[in-house]
Design a protein around this motif. Structure first.
Motif, PDB file in Angstrom:
ATOM      1  N   ASN A 110       0.354   2.048   6.490  1.00  0.00           N
ATOM      2  CA  ASN A 110       0.847   2.830   5.350  1.00  0.00           C
ATOM      3  C   ASN A 110       1.062   1.962   4.118  1.00  0.00           C
ATOM      4  OD1 ASN A 110       0.809   5.218   6.773  1.00  0.00           O
ATOM      5  ND2 ASN A 110       2.948   5.054   7.436  1.00  0.00           N
ATOM      6  N   LYS A 111       1.706   0.825   4.318  1.00  0.00           N
ATOM      7  CA  LYS A 111       1.947  -0.066   3.187  1.00  0.00           C
ATOM      8  C   LYS A 111       0.643  -0.662   2.675  1.00  0.00           C
ATOM      9  CE  LYS A 111       4.904  -3.827   1.580  1.00  0.00           C
ATOM     10  NZ  LYS A 111       5.989  -4.777   1.945  1.00  0.00           N
TER      11      LYS A 111
ATOM     12  N   MET B  69       1.757  -6.696   7.762  1.00  0.00           N
ATOM     13  CA  MET B  69       1.794  -5.427   7.054  1.00  0.00           C
ATOM     14  C   MET B  69       1.148  -4.312   7.874  1.00  0.00           C
ATOM     15  SD  MET B  69       0.282  -4.555   3.253  1.00  0.00           S
ATOM     16  CE  MET B  69       1.275  -5.827   2.484  1.00  0.00           C
TER      17      MET B  69
ATOM     18  N   GLY C 196      -1.165   1.455   0.107  1.00  0.00           N
ATOM     19  CA  GLY C 196      -0.651   1.324  -1.255  1.00  0.00           C
ATOM     20  C   GLY C 196      -1.061   0.021  -1.908  1.00  0.00           C
ATOM     21  N   VAL C 197      -1.050  -1.071  -1.134  1.00  0.00           N
ATOM     22  CA  VAL C 197      -1.464  -2.375  -1.664  1.00  0.00           C
ATOM     23  C   VAL C 197      -2.931  -2.330  -2.086  1.00  0.00           C
ATOM     24  CG1 VAL C 197      -1.896  -4.782  -1.038  1.00  0.00           C
ATOM     25  CG2 VAL C 197       0.267  -3.704  -0.418  1.00  0.00           C
TER      26      VAL C 197
END
Length: 271
Positions: A71-72, A68, A75-76
């Motif tokens: 950016n992702k 991952m 959010g997580v």
């Protein structure tokens, strides 16, 4: 009911597949990987890590183990109630990759073996010591990429190919549109498929052990990484639970994998 679940099974399999002996030793010592990650991130000693720091360590370990990006991950982390700036999220991702370089190498080793299999049909390529990759056709001349796990079970990818950008692709059901579509495999996805399938096979082996060795238990189901059994009330004791856990953790085709399980005995299931 006798209910037992594996402890961090995917994290353990990931370290096992990557050949990360330091992390495997951490599990053998029954230490907390989330605390260990937080200690690394904050340059703190293990014993001084706070609950808030451990939470971030947990989110990093669970979120970053399979490729991952920053950016992702931001959010997580927010989904776990951990608010990070973009810079903080990227720093967390880089900290994970710095602490676990062998995991990162495993992602690319998995994809590299699969790509090599497509380039050399019929040849077998090792993915570290956890799986092998081969490209072959079935009796109907349908092409498949076949990734065979230590357990002997295989993962099949239909009509695999390398696109003009060098990406590994195959045809299957798109998880979002639910339509038959071209699917792209990132290095992290290649490793993820192997790790999750391997962990599933550990559960299958454990259930077979219980079925063969513990006549007093009727297996009634699984919930994610939990095994559920039913037994007579007079047999539902700590000795039986300990034996149940031991059988779940006996994986003969994965020597050196420190599998651990713990559970409870109750008349009602609880999460």
């Amino acid at each position: 009911l006798i209910v037992s679940d594996y402890s961090s099974i995917e994290n353990r399999v990931l370290a096992y597949g990557a050949g990360d002996t330091a992390t495997l030793d951490l599990f053998r010592k029954d230490l907390d990987q989330y605390v260990d990650m937080a200690a690394y991130l904050y340059s703190a000693v293990y014993e001084a890590v706070t609950e808030d720091q451990r939470l971030l360590g947990k989110v990093i370990v669970l979120g970053c183990g399979l490729g991952m990006g920053g950016n992702k991950f931001q959010g997580v982390a927010a989904g776990w109630g951990v608010e990070l700036t973009e810079a903080e999220a990227c720093r967390a991702v880089e900290a994970y990759r710095s602490k676990y370089p062998k995991v990162k190498q495993f992602w690319y080793a998995a994809r590299g073996a699969m790509l090599n299999a497509l380039r050399s049909p019929g040849s077998v390529f090792k993915i570290n010591d956890i799986a092998t990759a081969k490209y072959a056709s079935d009796r109907n001349r349908k092409p498949w990429l076949i990734v065979t796990l230590r357990s002997g079970r295989a993962i099949f990818y239909y009509k695999p190919f390398i696109d003009p950008d060098g990406n590994l692709c195959y045809w299957g059901i798109n998880p979002y549109s639910k339509k038959f579509d071209k699917l792209r495999m990132t290095p992290g996805t290649c490793a993820q498929n192997i790790v999750q399938a391997f962990a599933r096979d550990c559960m299958a082996q454990g259930l077979l052990n219980v079925e063969a060795r513990m006549y007093e238990i009727d297996l009634i189901g699984t919930v994610h990484d939990e095994a559920l059994g039913e037994t007579d009330e007079d047999r539902g004791n700590e000795v039986t639970l300990a034996e149940f856990n031991k059988n779940l953790c006996d994986i003969p085709w994965a020597p050196g994998l420190p599998v651990a399980a713990k559970g409870y005995i109750a008349k009602r299931y609880r999460k």
